[in-house]
Design a protein around this motif. Structure first.
Motif, mmCIF file in Angstrom:
data_model
loop_
_atom_site.group_PDB
_atom_site.id
_atom_site.type_symbol
_atom_site.label_atom_id
_atom_site.label_comp_id
_atom_site.label_asym_id
_atom_site.label_seq_id
_atom_site.Cartn_x
_atom_site.Cartn_y
_atom_site.Cartn_z
ATOM 1 N N HIS A 91 0.800 -1.230 0.000
ATOM 2 C CA HIS A 91 0.000 0.000 0.000
ATOM 3 C C HIS A 91 0.830 1.277 0.000
ATOM 4 C CE1 HIS A 91 0.704 -0.302 4.364
ATOM 5 N NE2 HIS A 91 0.509 0.992 4.385
ATOM 6 N N ASN A 92 2.068 1.229 0.483
ATOM 7 C CA ASN A 92 2.920 2.429 0.493
ATOM 8 C C ASN A 92 4.044 2.360 -0.548
ATOM 9 O OD1 ASN A 92 4.362 0.419 1.711
ATOM 10 N ND2 ASN A 92 5.117 1.665 3.412
ATOM 11 N N LYS A 93 3.887 1.473 -1.533
ATOM 12 C CA LYS A 93 4.951 1.262 -2.514
ATOM 13 C C LYS A 93 4.513 1.554 -3.941
ATOM 14 C CE LYS A 93 6.925 -2.224 0.536
ATOM 15 N NZ LYS A 93 7.201 -3.646 0.775
ATOM 16 N N LEU A 94 3.338 2.155 -4.090
ATOM 17 C CA LEU A 94 2.804 2.387 -5.421
ATOM 18 C C LEU A 94 2.971 3.836 -5.852
ATOM 19 C CD1 LEU A 94 -0.599 0.466 -5.216
ATOM 20 C CD2 LEU A 94 1.690 -0.442 -5.690
ATOM 21 N N LYS A 95 3.017 4.045 -7.152
ATOM 22 C CA LYS A 95 2.965 5.403 -7.681
ATOM 23 C C LYS A 95 1.614 6.022 -7.316
ATOM 24 C CE LYS A 95 3.710 4.735 -12.088
ATOM 25 N NZ LYS A 95 4.091 4.972 -13.505
ATOM 26 N N GLN A 96 1.605 7.320 -7.131
ATOM 27 C CA GLN A 96 0.383 7.990 -6.696
ATOM 28 C C GLN A 96 -0.752 7.837 -7.698
ATOM 29 O OE1 GLN A 96 0.981 12.045 -5.587
ATOM 30 N NE2 GLN A 96 -1.056 12.300 -4.709
ATOM 31 N N ASN A 97 -0.413 7.796 -8.964
ATOM 32 C CA ASN A 97 -1.454 7.694 -9.991
ATOM 33 C C ASN A 97 -1.697 6.258 -10.459
ATOM 34 O OD1 ASN A 97 0.972 7.402 -11.288
ATOM 35 N ND2 ASN A 97 0.424 8.657 -13.067
ATOM 36 N N ALA A 98 -1.091 5.282 -9.779
ATOM 37 C CA ALA A 98 -1.308 3.881 -10.157
ATOM 38 C C ALA A 98 -2.764 3.494 -9.909
ATOM 39 C CB ALA A 98 -0.378 2.970 -9.369
ATOM 40 N N ILE A 99 -3.321 2.692 -10.814
ATOM 41 C CA ILE A 99 -4.704 2.220 -10.692
ATOM 42 C C ILE A 99 -4.696 0.780 -10.207
ATOM 43 C CG2 ILE A 99 -6.858 1.760 -11.931
ATOM 44 C CD1 ILE A 99 -6.026 3.912 -13.939
ATOM 45 N N SER A 116 -13.886 -3.895 -3.142
ATOM 46 C CA SER A 116 -13.512 -2.513 -3.460
ATOM 47 C C SER A 116 -13.464 -1.669 -2.192
ATOM 48 C CB SER A 116 -14.489 -1.902 -4.473
ATOM 49 O OG SER A 116 -15.772 -1.712 -3.909
ATOM 50 N N GLU A 117 -14.322 -1.948 -1.222
ATOM 51 C CA GLU A 117 -14.298 -1.222 0.050
ATOM 52 C C GLU A 117 -13.027 -1.538 0.831
ATOM 53 O OE1 GLU A 117 -18.837 -0.660 1.441
ATOM 54 O OE2 GLU A 117 -18.208 -2.748 1.329
ATOM 55 N N VAL A 118 -12.629 -2.804 0.799
ATOM 56 C CA VAL A 118 -11.375 -3.198 1.434
ATOM 57 C C VAL A 118 -10.213 -2.448 0.790
ATOM 58 C CG1 VAL A 118 -9.772 -5.110 1.848
ATOM 59 C CG2 VAL A 118 -12.244 -5.475 2.066
ATOM 60 N N LEU A 119 -10.203 -2.399 -0.531
ATOM 61 C CA LEU A 119 -9.110 -1.753 -1.253
ATOM 62 C C LEU A 119 -9.099 -0.247 -1.031
ATOM 63 C CD1 LEU A 119 -9.293 -3.817 -4.552
ATOM 64 C CD2 LEU A 119 -7.501 -3.921 -2.810
ATOM 65 N N GLU A 120 -10.270 0.353 -0.903
ATOM 66 C CA GLU A 120 -10.330 1.788 -0.615
ATOM 67 C C GLU A 120 -9.696 2.097 0.737
ATOM 68 O OE1 GLU A 120 -14.447 2.674 -0.854
ATOM 69 O OE2 GLU A 120 -14.510 2.561 -3.049
ATOM 70 N N GLU A 121 -9.873 1.209 1.692
ATOM 71 C CA GLU A 121 -9.256 1.406 3.005
ATOM 72 C C GLU A 121 -7.740 1.282 2.931
ATOM 73 O OE1 GLU A 121 -12.973 -0.320 5.735
ATOM 74 O OE2 GLU A 121 -11.102 -1.437 5.581
ATOM 75 N N ASN A 125 -5.164 6.646 -1.550
ATOM 76 C CA ASN A 125 -4.655 7.619 -2.524
ATOM 77 C C ASN A 125 -4.638 7.097 -3.963
ATOM 78 O OD1 ASN A 125 -4.050 9.537 -0.450
ATOM 79 N ND2 ASN A 125 -2.208 8.353 0.038
ATOM 80 N N ASN A 126 -5.165 5.912 -4.164
ATOM 81 C CA ASN A 126 -5.181 5.322 -5.506
ATOM 82 C C ASN A 126 -6.607 5.025 -5.940
ATOM 83 O OD1 ASN A 126 -2.427 4.166 -4.158
ATOM 84 N ND2 ASN A 126 -2.141 4.591 -6.329
ATOM 85 N N SER A 127 -6.850 5.073 -7.227
ATOM 86 C CA SER A 127 -8.173 4.748 -7.757
ATOM 87 C C SER A 127 -8.349 3.230 -7.824
ATOM 88 C CB SER A 127 -8.343 5.340 -9.162
ATOM 89 O OG SER A 127 -8.332 6.748 -9.100
ATOM 90 N N ILE A 128 -9.558 2.783 -7.485
ATOM 91 C CA ILE A 128 -9.890 1.361 -7.486
ATOM 92 C C ILE A 128 -10.889 1.091 -8.607
ATOM 93 C CG2 ILE A 128 -10.731 -0.580 -6.126
ATOM 94 C CD1 ILE A 128 -8.244 0.885 -4.955
ATOM 95 N N VAL A 129 -10.567 0.111 -9.447
ATOM 96 C CA VAL A 129 -11.476 -0.325 -10.507
ATOM 97 C C VAL A 129 -11.741 -1.812 -10.329
ATOM 98 C CG1 VAL A 129 -11.776 -0.652 -12.997
ATOM 99 C CG2 VAL A 129 -10.669 1.433 -12.133
ATOM 100 N N VAL A 130 -12.976 -2.223 -10.483
ATOM 101 C CA VAL A 130 -13.341 -3.641 -10.460
ATOM 102 C C VAL A 130 -13.590 -4.092 -11.892
ATOM 103 C CG1 VAL A 130 -15.080 -5.329 -9.728
ATOM 104 C CG2 VAL A 130 -14.335 -3.524 -8.144
ATOM 105 N N LEU A 131 -12.928 -5.172 -12.285
ATOM 106 C CA LEU A 131 -13.118 -5.749 -13.624
ATOM 107 C C LEU A 131 -13.725 -7.129 -13.443
ATOM 108 C CD1 LEU A 131 -12.608 -5.221 -16.645
ATOM 109 C CD2 LEU A 131 -10.399 -6.359 -16.384
ATOM 110 N N SER A 132 -14.952 -7.295 -13.931
ATOM 111 C CA SER A 132 -15.696 -8.522 -13.660
ATOM 112 C C SER A 132 -16.428 -8.974 -14.908
ATOM 113 C CB SER A 132 -16.678 -8.263 -12.504
ATOM 114 O OG SER A 132 -17.229 -9.454 -11.999
ATOM 115 N N GLY A 133 -17.173 -10.074 -14.764
ATOM 116 C CA GLY A 133 -17.957 -10.567 -15.892
ATOM 117 C C GLY A 133 -17.717 -12.032 -16.173
#
Length: 332
Positions: A91-99, A116-121, A125-133
């Motif tokens: 969580h503290n090793k990513l680029k700020q704009n990493a998705i 996604s709620e877990v990941l938001e916590e 500082n990063n955007s969370i996208v869910v890819l499903s289907g």
């Protein structure tokens, strides 16, 4: 653009193979030394998709820091109950704009939070996208046309993922209903277990059609109660996911159900499958949520009784066929 896959399971591996054909640099992380060596040396994933050749462009590593370094998109392709654990490592090793793109489907057992709620916590500082289907890794790796859906609280990022990753194998749609997309993706595994069990017991297409169709009622009621939108459940992560997971021989949840329906104990069936069977944990989670919210979900309830309360297999048949007579229309 740099892509990283955390977890070299079948679906992550399949996507890495597909994306390697395009202008991406791709790294895969796995803690299993033999898996990493097999990818780098033999160009095969010795644990999953053994017959698929992994292009030289895909580089595997056991070093998670190395895997995520300078990555633009990080795909989480680990079992749902491992999402928080692996997130804490990076969580503290990513680029700020990493998705962060979540490929996993499920609900966290300890909190009943969507992934996604877990990941938001873990990644505020990063955007969370869910890819499903509806997407079996075996068919994706074989370059069979597949439709997916991307969703996010930040739909600009979901659109970016759609436009960046869509290709001649993957057609990615967007849907702003992140709750519905995640609930549909998690609940379908329970129904696949149910289909496997009744097929293992010897029941055929009539029974399968009844379970799949009526399970949509359970899914819609639960999904709406948790904040999802009705139309989502008639899309790719509702009906689409039900079809692909319940009817395919690729489905590990259906395979596990088949073994149980043929008389195998739950723990023995999971061991034989050799991979995480998400529907088992999901059944417990959604059963408990339904009780808390006073929602009647008869198919989930009957499967729960067999899996967790040692009811005989025919309990499912008895419980569902002896319910009070009613109109077919969805009671939502």
């Amino acid at each position: 653009m740099n892509l990283t896959f955390l977890g070299s399971g079948s679906f992550g591996t399949a996507l890495a193979v597909i994306f390697s054909q395009y202008n991406f640099n791709i790294k895969m992380y796995d803690r299993n030394v033999d898996v990493v060596s097999g990818i780098n040396c033999d160009r095969k994933n010795i644990k999953y998709l053994k017959n698929v050749i992994i292009p030289e462009k895909v580089i595997a590593t056991n070093d998670i820091d190395e895997a995520v370094y300078d990555s633009d998109i990080i795909f989480l392709s680990v079992p749902s109950q491992a999402i928080r654990e692996i997130s804490k490592k990076i969580h503290n090793k990513l680029k700020q704009n990493a998705i962060i793109v979540c490929l996993s489907k499920g609900i966290e057992l300890s909190t009943y939070k969507r992934l996604s709620e877990v990941l938001e916590e873990e990644f505020p500082n990063n955007s969370i996208v869910v890819l499903s289907g509806p997407s079996h890794a075996e068919e994706v790796a074989a370059k069979q046309p597949t439709a997916l859906v991307a969703t996010s609280k930040n739909m600009d990022k979901a659109i970016l993922i759609r436009d960046t990753l869509s290709n001649d194998v993957l057609r990615i749609y967007t849907n702003p209903d992140i709750v519905g997309v995640e609930i549909g993706g998690a609940m379908k595994n329970i129904i696949a277990l149910a289909i496997g069990i009744i097929n293992g017991m010897g029941y055929g297409d009539n029974s399968s059609a009844a379970i799949i169709t009526r399970s949509l009622n359970d899914l819609v009621k639960m999904g709406i109660a948790m904040g999802g939108h009705l139309e989502t459940f008639f899309g790719l992560t509702g009906i689409g996911d039900l079809i692909v997971t319940c009817l395919s021989n690729h489905s590990r949840n259906r395979k596990c159900g088949l073994l149980i329906g043929q008389g195998m104990k739950l723990n023995e069936a999971i061991e034989k499958i050799g991979m995480v069977v998400e529907g088992v944990t999901a059944c417990k989670i959604f059963y408990n949520i339904a009780k808390e919210k006073n929602i009647e979900v008869p198919i989930i309830e009957s499967i729960y009784e067999v899996l967790y309360n040692n009811k005989e297999l025919h309990y499912i048949e008895t419980a569902l066929m002896s319910r009070n007579k009613k109109d077919e229309n969805l009671n939502i």
